[in-house]
Design a protein around this motif. Sequence first.
Motif, PDB file in Angstrom:
ATOM      1  N   ILE A  29       0.852  -1.177   0.000  1.00  0.00           N
ATOM      2  CA  ILE A  29       0.000   0.000   0.000  1.00  0.00           C
ATOM      3  C   ILE A  29       0.894   1.234   0.000  1.00  0.00           C
ATOM      4  CG2 ILE A  29      -0.203   0.065   2.526  1.00  0.00           C
ATOM      5  CD1 ILE A  29      -3.125   0.826   0.199  1.00  0.00           C
ATOM      6  N   ILE A  30       0.584   2.201  -0.855  1.00  0.00           N
ATOM      7  CA  ILE A  30       1.436   3.384  -1.007  1.00  0.00           C
ATOM      8  C   ILE A  30       0.622   4.626  -0.686  1.00  0.00           C
ATOM      9  CG2 ILE A  30       2.834   4.743  -2.617  1.00  0.00           C
ATOM     10  CD1 ILE A  30       3.156   2.113  -4.249  1.00  0.00           C
ATOM     11  N   LEU A  31       1.037   5.350   0.330  1.00  0.00           N
ATOM     12  CA  LEU A  31       0.400   6.613   0.692  1.00  0.00           C
ATOM     13  C   LEU A  31       1.389   7.737   0.464  1.00  0.00           C
ATOM     14  CD1 LEU A  31      -1.795   8.422   1.940  1.00  0.00           C
ATOM     15  CD2 LEU A  31      -0.939   7.763   4.202  1.00  0.00           C
TER      16      LEU A  31
ATOM     17  N   ASP B 281      -3.332  14.324  -0.885  1.00  0.00           N
ATOM     18  CA  ASP B 281      -2.888  12.981  -0.542  1.00  0.00           C
ATOM     19  C   ASP B 281      -3.397  11.997  -1.588  1.00  0.00           C
ATOM     20  OD1 ASP B 281      -1.973  14.185   1.746  1.00  0.00           O
ATOM     21  OD2 ASP B 281      -3.524  13.355   3.064  1.00  0.00           O
ATOM     22  N   ILE B 282      -2.601  10.980  -1.860  1.00  0.00           N
ATOM     23  CA  ILE B 282      -3.006   9.937  -2.803  1.00  0.00           C
ATOM     24  C   ILE B 282      -2.636   8.585  -2.210  1.00  0.00           C
ATOM     25  CG2 ILE B 282      -0.838  10.152  -4.112  1.00  0.00           C
ATOM     26  CD1 ILE B 282      -2.446   9.372  -6.609  1.00  0.00           C
ATOM     27  N   LEU B 283      -3.541   7.635  -2.357  1.00  0.00           N
ATOM     28  CA  LEU B 283      -3.365   6.285  -1.822  1.00  0.00           C
ATOM     29  C   LEU B 283      -3.561   5.308  -2.962  1.00  0.00           C
ATOM     30  CD1 LEU B 283      -3.020   4.725   0.893  1.00  0.00           C
ATOM     31  CD2 LEU B 283      -5.510   4.740   1.085  1.00  0.00           C
TER      32      LEU B 283
ATOM     33  N   ARG C 127      -0.625  -9.325 -12.078  1.00  0.00           N
ATOM     34  CA  ARG C 127      -1.305  -8.092 -11.685  1.00  0.00           C
ATOM     35  C   ARG C 127      -2.667  -8.026 -12.347  1.00  0.00           C
ATOM     36  NH1 ARG C 127      -1.151  -2.473 -13.233  1.00  0.00           N
ATOM     37  NH2 ARG C 127       0.553  -2.790 -14.694  1.00  0.00           N
ATOM     38  N   LEU C 128      -3.704  -8.051 -11.510  1.00  0.00           N
ATOM     39  CA  LEU C 128      -5.073  -8.013 -12.010  1.00  0.00           C
ATOM     40  C   LEU C 128      -5.576  -6.599 -12.233  1.00  0.00           C
ATOM     41  CD1 LEU C 128      -6.689 -10.699  -9.669  1.00  0.00           C
ATOM     42  CD2 LEU C 128      -5.713 -11.027 -11.950  1.00  0.00           C
ATOM     43  N   GLY C 129      -5.096  -5.680 -11.409  1.00  0.00           N
ATOM     44  CA  GLY C 129      -5.593  -4.315 -11.503  1.00  0.00           C
ATOM     45  C   GLY C 129      -5.007  -3.433 -10.432  1.00  0.00           C
ATOM     46  N   ASN C 130      -5.702  -2.329 -10.194  1.00  0.00           N
ATOM     47  CA  ASN C 130      -5.205  -1.314  -9.264  1.00  0.00           C
ATOM     48  C   ASN C 130      -6.397  -0.698  -8.540  1.00  0.00           C
ATOM     49  OD1 ASN C 130      -2.587  -1.154 -11.093  1.00  0.00           O
ATOM     50  ND2 ASN C 130      -4.329  -0.724 -12.410  1.00  0.00           N
ATOM     51  N   ILE C 131      -6.111  -0.112  -7.395  1.00  0.00           N
ATOM     52  CA  ILE C 131      -7.138   0.619  -6.674  1.00  0.00           C
ATOM     53  C   ILE C 131      -6.494   1.890  -6.136  1.00  0.00           C
ATOM     54  CG2 ILE C 131      -6.698  -0.758  -4.593  1.00  0.00           C
ATOM     55  CD1 ILE C 131      -9.686  -0.369  -3.891  1.00  0.00           C
ATOM     56  N   GLY C 132      -7.204   3.003  -6.243  1.00  0.00           N
ATOM     57  CA  GLY C 132      -6.621   4.271  -5.834  1.00  0.00           C
ATOM     58  C   GLY C 132      -7.630   5.187  -5.173  1.00  0.00           C
ATOM     59  N   MET C 133      -7.142   6.009  -4.270  1.00  0.00           N
ATOM     60  CA  MET C 133      -7.965   6.997  -3.566  1.00  0.00           C
ATOM     61  C   MET C 133      -7.213   8.320  -3.548  1.00  0.00           C
ATOM     62  SD  MET C 133      -9.063   6.988   0.490  1.00  0.00           S
ATOM     63  CE  MET C 133     -10.253   5.657   0.321  1.00  0.00           C
ATOM     64  N   THR C 134      -7.943   9.416  -3.668  1.00  0.00           N
ATOM     65  CA  THR C 134      -7.318  10.734  -3.551  1.00  0.00           C
ATOM     66  C   THR C 134      -8.058  11.571  -2.518  1.00  0.00           C
ATOM     67  OG1 THR C 134      -8.700  11.642  -5.318  1.00  0.00           O
ATOM     68  CG2 THR C 134      -6.540  10.774  -5.958  1.00  0.00           C
ATOM     69  N   GLN C 135      -7.337  12.500  -1.947  1.00  0.00           N
ATOM     70  CA  GLN C 135      -7.909  13.408  -0.957  1.00  0.00           C
ATOM     71  C   GLN C 135      -8.842  14.405  -1.636  1.00  0.00           C
ATOM     72  OE1 GLN C 135      -4.970  15.708   1.149  1.00  0.00           O
ATOM     73  NE2 GLN C 135      -6.463  17.200   1.883  1.00  0.00           N
ATOM     74  N   ILE C 136     -10.102  14.334  -1.286  1.00  0.00           N
ATOM     75  CA  ILE C 136     -11.083  15.312  -1.744  1.00  0.00           C
ATOM     76  C   ILE C 136     -11.729  16.009  -0.552  1.00  0.00           C
ATOM     77  CG2 ILE C 136     -13.291  15.646  -2.928  1.00  0.00           C
ATOM     78  CD1 ILE C 136     -11.066  15.127  -4.869  1.00  0.00           C
TER      79      ILE C 136
ATOM     80  N   TYR D  67      -3.491   7.152   8.220  1.00  0.00           N
ATOM     81  CA  TYR D  67      -2.922   5.812   8.161  1.00  0.00           C
ATOM     82  C   TYR D  67      -3.973   4.759   8.518  1.00  0.00           C
ATOM     83  CZ  TYR D  67       1.620   7.988   7.582  1.00  0.00           C
ATOM     84  OH  TYR D  67       2.672   8.715   7.083  1.00  0.00           O
ATOM     85  N   GLY D  68      -4.984   5.142   9.295  1.00  0.00           N
ATOM     86  CA  GLY D  68      -6.087   4.239   9.566  1.00  0.00           C
ATOM     87  C   GLY D  68      -6.880   3.936   8.312  1.00  0.00           C
ATOM     88  N   GLN D  69      -7.153   4.971   7.513  1.00  0.00           N
ATOM     89  CA  GLN D  69      -7.840   4.768   6.245  1.00  0.00           C
ATOM     90  C   GLN D  69      -6.987   3.922   5.291  1.00  0.00           C
ATOM     91  OE1 GLN D  69     -11.058   6.799   4.705  1.00  0.00           O
ATOM     92  NE2 GLN D  69     -11.393   5.767   6.658  1.00  0.00           N
ATOM     93  N   ALA D  70      -5.681   4.131   5.317  1.00  0.00           N
ATOM     94  CA  ALA D  70      -4.787   3.339   4.462  1.00  0.00           C
ATOM     95  C   ALA D  70      -4.839   1.862   4.856  1.00  0.00           C
ATOM     96  CB  ALA D  70      -3.359   3.869   4.569  1.00  0.00           C
ATOM     97  N   PHE D  71      -4.909   1.580   6.147  1.00  0.00           N
ATOM     98  CA  PHE D  71      -5.005   0.192   6.622  1.00  0.00           C
ATOM     99  C   PHE D  71      -6.272  -0.464   6.080  1.00  0.00           C
ATOM    100  CE2 PHE D  71      -6.515  -3.066   9.458  1.00  0.00           C
ATOM    101  CZ  PHE D  71      -5.380  -3.792   9.786  1.00  0.00           C
ATOM    102  N   LEU D  72      -7.408   0.216   6.193  1.00  0.00           N
ATOM    103  CA  LEU D  72      -8.677  -0.326   5.722  1.00  0.00           C
ATOM    104  C   LEU D  72      -8.680  -0.496   4.204  1.00  0.00           C
ATOM    105  CD1 LEU D  72     -11.046   1.812   7.960  1.00  0.00           C
ATOM    106  CD2 LEU D  72     -10.509  -0.618   8.259  1.00  0.00           C
ATOM    107  N   PHE D  73      -8.069   0.459   3.507  1.00  0.00           N
ATOM    108  CA  PHE D  73      -7.989   0.413   2.043  1.00  0.00           C
ATOM    109  C   PHE D  73      -7.171  -0.798   1.593  1.00  0.00           C
ATOM    110  CE2 PHE D  73      -6.798   2.386  -2.137  1.00  0.00           C
ATOM    111  CZ  PHE D  73      -8.092   2.643  -2.574  1.00  0.00           C
ATOM    112  N   ASP D  74      -6.092  -1.063   2.308  1.00  0.00           N
ATOM    113  CA  ASP D  74      -5.249  -2.213   2.011  1.00  0.00           C
ATOM    114  C   ASP D  74      -6.038  -3.512   2.202  1.00  0.00           C
ATOM    115  OD1 ASP D  74      -2.668  -3.413   1.395  1.00  0.00           O
ATOM    116  OD2 ASP D  74      -2.575  -3.974   3.508  1.00  0.00           O
ATOM    117  N   HIS D  75      -6.795  -3.591   3.267  1.00  0.00           N
ATOM    118  CA  HIS D  75      -7.606  -4.782   3.528  1.00  0.00           C
ATOM    119  C   HIS D  75      -8.651  -4.969   2.426  1.00  0.00           C
ATOM    120  CE1 HIS D  75      -9.674  -7.851   5.917  1.00  0.00           C
ATOM    121  NE2 HIS D  75     -10.802  -7.278   5.499  1.00  0.00           N
ATOM    122  N   PHE D  76      -9.298  -3.889   2.028  1.00  0.00           N
ATOM    123  CA  PHE D  76     -10.303  -3.945   0.967  1.00  0.00           C
ATOM    124  C   PHE D  76      -9.682  -4.455  -0.329  1.00  0.00           C
ATOM    125  CE2 PHE D  76     -12.954  -1.474  -2.229  1.00  0.00           C
ATOM    126  CZ  PHE D  76     -14.036  -2.325  -2.154  1.00  0.00           C
TER     127      PHE D  76
END
Length: 256
Positions: A198-200, A213-215, A225-234, A240-249
């Motif tokens: 996971i990259i923050l 911020d970008i995750l 590699r099947l794909g990618n998932i990304g989140m940006t700060q809006i 880092y808590g959100q990054a943990f949950l994002f990684d699990h998802f």
Amino acid sequence: MYLGMQVIHDELQDIIEKQRLREKAGDLLVSARMIALQGERSLSPKYLYVGTEKDFLRFAKDRNLSAAICIGQTLCPEEIFFDGADLLYVKDGDVNQIFERVQQIFEKYNQWDEEIVSAIMSCASIQAIAKIGNKVFTNPFAIFDSSFYCLATGGNLPYQSKNPIWDTLSETKYAINHDIIIRLRQALGKQLGKNEEIILIKQFEGGSNQPFDILMRYIFKDGIRLGNIGMTQIWAPITYGQAFLFDHFAKRLKYW
């Protein structure tokens, strides 16, 4: 599901006076326990222990105590804890009420995870799974195939996001243009897409007037590699808590 202390921190921000947390998740926690009820049993790094400074004193420097919420007027001196432990300090509050609140946090995320797994097992659409994932995220995210073509999105965007990634996505269904790829590689200092880490990136200079911020995380299965998932700060900075949950998802998505 297991939780990291960064997730607990995000949920208890309104009562935390001080914290000492590792930047990454630290030990994965299965549930919480009252330290006062521990008796003669050995501590386990799999549990988050809740109690007062007095309760923790007899376990001073115990290396099996990896995560603690300490309640007391003196904010529990760090010296009584093993150096590697993650700590949250609460100055005032009823121990039983705080413990109950922590248990509810674990229950909340267990239910979220069960809903994701159930949707995957029933062959729900990727958009339906994204909608479930979005229940715990503050900022919008998108799921892509290996070419960065958008398969699904989660979360809300303002009418005009003024974010170069989302602007590109809305116009082309592809998330990243050549300029943003160059900027990402410069920010990371390494080639993208080599592992599942996971990259923050905090305050990414993505070509907009305002850094954000970008995750991001790549999704692999059997080395492919099947794909990618990304989140940006809006709406808010990415924690880092959100990054943990994002990684699990993201880990769940590879079974879709």
